[in-house]
Write a protein that holds these residues in place. Structure first.
Motif, PDB file in Angstrom:
ATOM      1  N   SER A   1       0.836  -1.208   0.000  1.00  0.00           N
ATOM      2  CA  SER A   1       0.000   0.000   0.000  1.00  0.00           C
ATOM      3  C   SER A   1       0.867   1.253   0.000  1.00  0.00           C
ATOM      4  CB  SER A   1      -0.971   0.010   1.196  1.00  0.00           C
ATOM      5  OG  SER A   1      -0.293   0.140   2.423  1.00  0.00           O
ATOM      6  N   GLU A   2       2.004   1.193   0.678  1.00  0.00           N
ATOM      7  CA  GLU A   2       2.904   2.348   0.694  1.00  0.00           C
ATOM      8  C   GLU A   2       3.478   2.626  -0.694  1.00  0.00           C
ATOM      9  OE1 GLU A   2       5.696   1.247   3.746  1.00  0.00           O
ATOM     10  OE2 GLU A   2       4.437   2.108   5.320  1.00  0.00           O
ATOM     11  N   VAL A   3       3.910   1.572  -1.375  1.00  0.00           N
ATOM     12  CA  VAL A   3       4.447   1.735  -2.733  1.00  0.00           C
ATOM     13  C   VAL A   3       3.353   2.255  -3.663  1.00  0.00           C
ATOM     14  CG1 VAL A   3       5.374   0.509  -4.746  1.00  0.00           C
ATOM     15  CG2 VAL A   3       6.275   0.022  -2.458  1.00  0.00           C
ATOM     16  N   ALA A   4       2.164   1.693  -3.549  1.00  0.00           N
ATOM     17  CA  ALA A   4       1.049   2.133  -4.402  1.00  0.00           C
ATOM     18  C   ALA A   4       0.713   3.600  -4.125  1.00  0.00           C
ATOM     19  CB  ALA A   4      -0.171   1.251  -4.177  1.00  0.00           C
ATOM     20  N   ALA A   5       0.712   4.011  -2.862  1.00  0.00           N
ATOM     21  CA  ALA A   5       0.412   5.404  -2.518  1.00  0.00           C
ATOM     22  C   ALA A   5       1.483   6.347  -3.071  1.00  0.00           C
ATOM     23  CB  ALA A   5       0.296   5.565  -1.008  1.00  0.00           C
ATOM     24  N   LEU A   6       2.731   5.939  -2.968  1.00  0.00           N
ATOM     25  CA  LEU A   6       3.811   6.751  -3.534  1.00  0.00           C
ATOM     26  C   LEU A   6       3.605   6.932  -5.037  1.00  0.00           C
ATOM     27  CD1 LEU A   6       6.511   8.205  -3.165  1.00  0.00           C
ATOM     28  CD2 LEU A   6       7.645   5.986  -3.442  1.00  0.00           C
ATOM     29  N   ARG A   7       3.178   5.890  -5.705  1.00  0.00           N
ATOM     30  CA  ARG A   7       2.931   5.974  -7.151  1.00  0.00           C
ATOM     31  C   ARG A   7       1.712   6.842  -7.462  1.00  0.00           C
ATOM     32  NH1 ARG A   7       5.369   1.550 -10.378  1.00  0.00           N
ATOM     33  NH2 ARG A   7       6.834   0.526  -8.988  1.00  0.00           N
ATOM     34  N   VAL A   8       0.677   6.757  -6.630  1.00  0.00           N
ATOM     35  CA  VAL A   8      -0.505   7.604  -6.834  1.00  0.00           C
ATOM     36  C   VAL A   8      -0.104   9.073  -6.749  1.00  0.00           C
ATOM     37  CG1 VAL A   8      -2.675   8.360  -5.767  1.00  0.00           C
ATOM     38  CG2 VAL A   8      -2.244   5.927  -6.117  1.00  0.00           C
TER      39      VAL A   8
ATOM     40  N   ARG B   1       0.083  12.139  -9.570  1.00  0.00           N
ATOM     41  CA  ARG B   1      -0.538  13.457  -9.403  1.00  0.00           C
ATOM     42  C   ARG B   1       0.465  14.580  -9.625  1.00  0.00           C
ATOM     43  NH1 ARG B   1      -4.741  12.527  -4.320  1.00  0.00           N
ATOM     44  NH2 ARG B   1      -6.031  10.997  -5.431  1.00  0.00           N
ATOM     45  N   ALA B   2       1.696  14.379  -9.173  1.00  0.00           N
ATOM     46  CA  ALA B   2       2.719  15.412  -9.374  1.00  0.00           C
ATOM     47  C   ALA B   2       3.051  15.550 -10.859  1.00  0.00           C
ATOM     48  CB  ALA B   2       3.974  15.080  -8.565  1.00  0.00           C
TER      49      ALA B   2
ATOM     50  N   ASP C   1      -1.191  18.029 -10.582  1.00  0.00           N
ATOM     51  CA  ASP C   1      -2.209  18.159  -9.539  1.00  0.00           C
ATOM     52  C   ASP C   1      -1.608  18.263  -8.139  1.00  0.00           C
ATOM     53  OD1 ASP C   1      -4.170  17.955 -11.498  1.00  0.00           O
ATOM     54  OD2 ASP C   1      -4.289  15.777 -11.308  1.00  0.00           O
ATOM     55  N   LEU C   2      -0.313  18.035  -8.026  1.00  0.00           N
ATOM     56  CA  LEU C   2       0.427  18.115  -6.773  1.00  0.00           C
ATOM     57  C   LEU C   2       1.777  18.720  -7.116  1.00  0.00           C
ATOM     58  CD1 LEU C   2       0.367  17.081  -3.726  1.00  0.00           C
ATOM     59  CD2 LEU C   2       1.589  15.074  -4.572  1.00  0.00           C
ATOM     60  N   SER C   3       2.219  19.688  -6.353  1.00  0.00           N
ATOM     61  CA  SER C   3       3.496  20.325  -6.687  1.00  0.00           C
ATOM     62  C   SER C   3       4.652  19.374  -6.388  1.00  0.00           C
ATOM     63  CB  SER C   3       3.675  21.624  -5.897  1.00  0.00           C
ATOM     64  OG  SER C   3       4.024  21.345  -4.554  1.00  0.00           O
TER      65      SER C   3
ATOM     66  N   ASP D   1      12.572  21.284  -8.830  1.00  0.00           N
ATOM     67  CA  ASP D   1      11.256  20.778  -9.241  1.00  0.00           C
ATOM     68  C   ASP D   1      11.402  19.779 -10.389  1.00  0.00           C
ATOM     69  OD1 ASP D   1       9.996  22.423  -7.375  1.00  0.00           O
ATOM     70  OD2 ASP D   1       9.258  23.859  -8.875  1.00  0.00           O
ATOM     71  N   ALA D   2      12.242  20.098 -11.346  1.00  0.00           N
ATOM     72  CA  ALA D   2      12.455  19.211 -12.495  1.00  0.00           C
ATOM     73  C   ALA D   2      13.063  17.880 -12.052  1.00  0.00           C
ATOM     74  CB  ALA D   2      13.342  19.889 -13.534  1.00  0.00           C
ATOM     75  N   GLU D   3      13.982  17.921 -11.093  1.00  0.00           N
ATOM     76  CA  GLU D   3      14.571  16.681 -10.575  1.00  0.00           C
ATOM     77  C   GLU D   3      13.515  15.815  -9.882  1.00  0.00           C
ATOM     78  OE1 GLU D   3      18.460  16.543  -8.590  1.00  0.00           O
ATOM     79  OE2 GLU D   3      18.563  18.697  -8.993  1.00  0.00           O
ATOM     80  N   VAL D   4      12.637  16.452  -9.107  1.00  0.00           N
ATOM     81  CA  VAL D   4      11.575  15.711  -8.420  1.00  0.00           C
ATOM     82  C   VAL D   4      10.644  15.078  -9.443  1.00  0.00           C
ATOM     83  CG1 VAL D   4       9.540  15.936  -6.937  1.00  0.00           C
ATOM     84  CG2 VAL D   4      11.681  17.047  -6.282  1.00  0.00           C
ATOM     85  N   LEU D   5      10.279  15.816 -10.457  1.00  0.00           N
ATOM     86  CA  LEU D   5       9.387  15.265 -11.485  1.00  0.00           C
ATOM     87  C   LEU D   5      10.062  14.134 -12.265  1.00  0.00           C
ATOM     88  CD1 LEU D   5       7.604  18.488 -12.740  1.00  0.00           C
ATOM     89  CD2 LEU D   5       6.680  16.671 -11.279  1.00  0.00           C
ATOM     90  N   ALA D   6      11.352  14.254 -12.501  1.00  0.00           N
ATOM     91  CA  ALA D   6      12.076  13.164 -13.170  1.00  0.00           C
ATOM     92  C   ALA D   6      12.073  11.917 -12.288  1.00  0.00           C
ATOM     93  CB  ALA D   6      13.508  13.597 -13.488  1.00  0.00           C
ATOM     94  N   GLU D   7      12.254  12.095 -10.990  1.00  0.00           N
ATOM     95  CA  GLU D   7      12.211  10.959 -10.065  1.00  0.00           C
ATOM     96  C   GLU D   7      10.804  10.372 -10.002  1.00  0.00           C
ATOM     97  OE1 GLU D   7      13.300   7.979  -7.487  1.00  0.00           O
ATOM     98  OE2 GLU D   7      14.517   9.210  -8.825  1.00  0.00           O
ATOM     99  N   ALA D   8       9.794  11.227 -10.022  1.00  0.00           N
ATOM    100  CA  ALA D   8       8.404  10.749 -10.015  1.00  0.00           C
ATOM    101  C   ALA D   8       8.139   9.911 -11.264  1.00  0.00           C
ATOM    102  CB  ALA D   8       7.438  11.926  -9.933  1.00  0.00           C
TER     103      ALA D   8
END
Length: 166
Positions: free
Chosen positions: A83-90, A94-95, A99-101, A150-157
């Motif tokens: 559930s934790e992995v799935a929530a991280l992916r959800v 969104r990011a 929908d999420l910064s 921000d770009a690094e976070v989105l790349a990781e997402a």
């Protein structure tokens, strides 16, 4: 208008976030109602949607497994690693969708998992530390530095969304 596929996806997300304590049982019931309104036909889903909100915290446990099964959705135990992995992916989804910064994703990940609890989340936790470091010192962080982070976070997402689940 929400499609059936979108409504089922939103139900999945509500269940996942509820399973880790980030969402509520009310959110699950509302998502079930939305799925019915979108035309998803399932007797177990109708039972889940009929749970009174004031009783959702306890009553959602009964019809939820059957509804998820009928819809072909995975069932997560509350607080489980899955559930934790799935929530991280959800939240990563969104990011990426805007929908999420990126800052909110990194902050939530760091607060929820720290650096070591969920190895998959470690890079985002480290990026949250970098956001914190931007705020130190006599000079305000530059827009360029924040945008680069921000770009690094989105790349990781995006990477998280393409890594097979454990």
């Amino acid at each position: 208008m929400t499609t059936q596929r979108e409504a089922i996806s939103e139900l999945h997300d509500a269940v996942v976030l509820w399973a880790i304590g980030y969402g509520s049982a009310d959110d699950v019931v509302r998502a079930a109602c939305d799925a019915l309104a979108a035309g998803v036909d399932s007797s177990s889903l109708a039972e889940l949607a009929g749970v009174p909100l004031r009783q959702a915290d306890t009553a959602v446990h009964g019809p939820l497994p059957a509804a998820l099964n009928e819809l072909g959705l995975p069932s997560y135990s509350q607080g489980s690693r899955e559930s934790e992995v799935a929530a991280l992916r959800v939240l990563a989804t969104r990011a990426v969708a805007g929908d999420l910064s990126p800052r909110e994703l990194a902050d939530w990940t760091h607060r929820t998992f720290g650096h070591d609890r969920l190895p998959l989340a470690g890079p985002l936790a480290a990026l949250d530390d970098q956001y914190d470091m931007l705020g130190y010192g006599p000079v305000s962080p530059s827009t360029e530095a924040t945008a680069a982070l921000d770009a690094e976070v989105l790349a990781e997402a995006r990477r998280l969304l393409h890594v097979p689940p454990p």
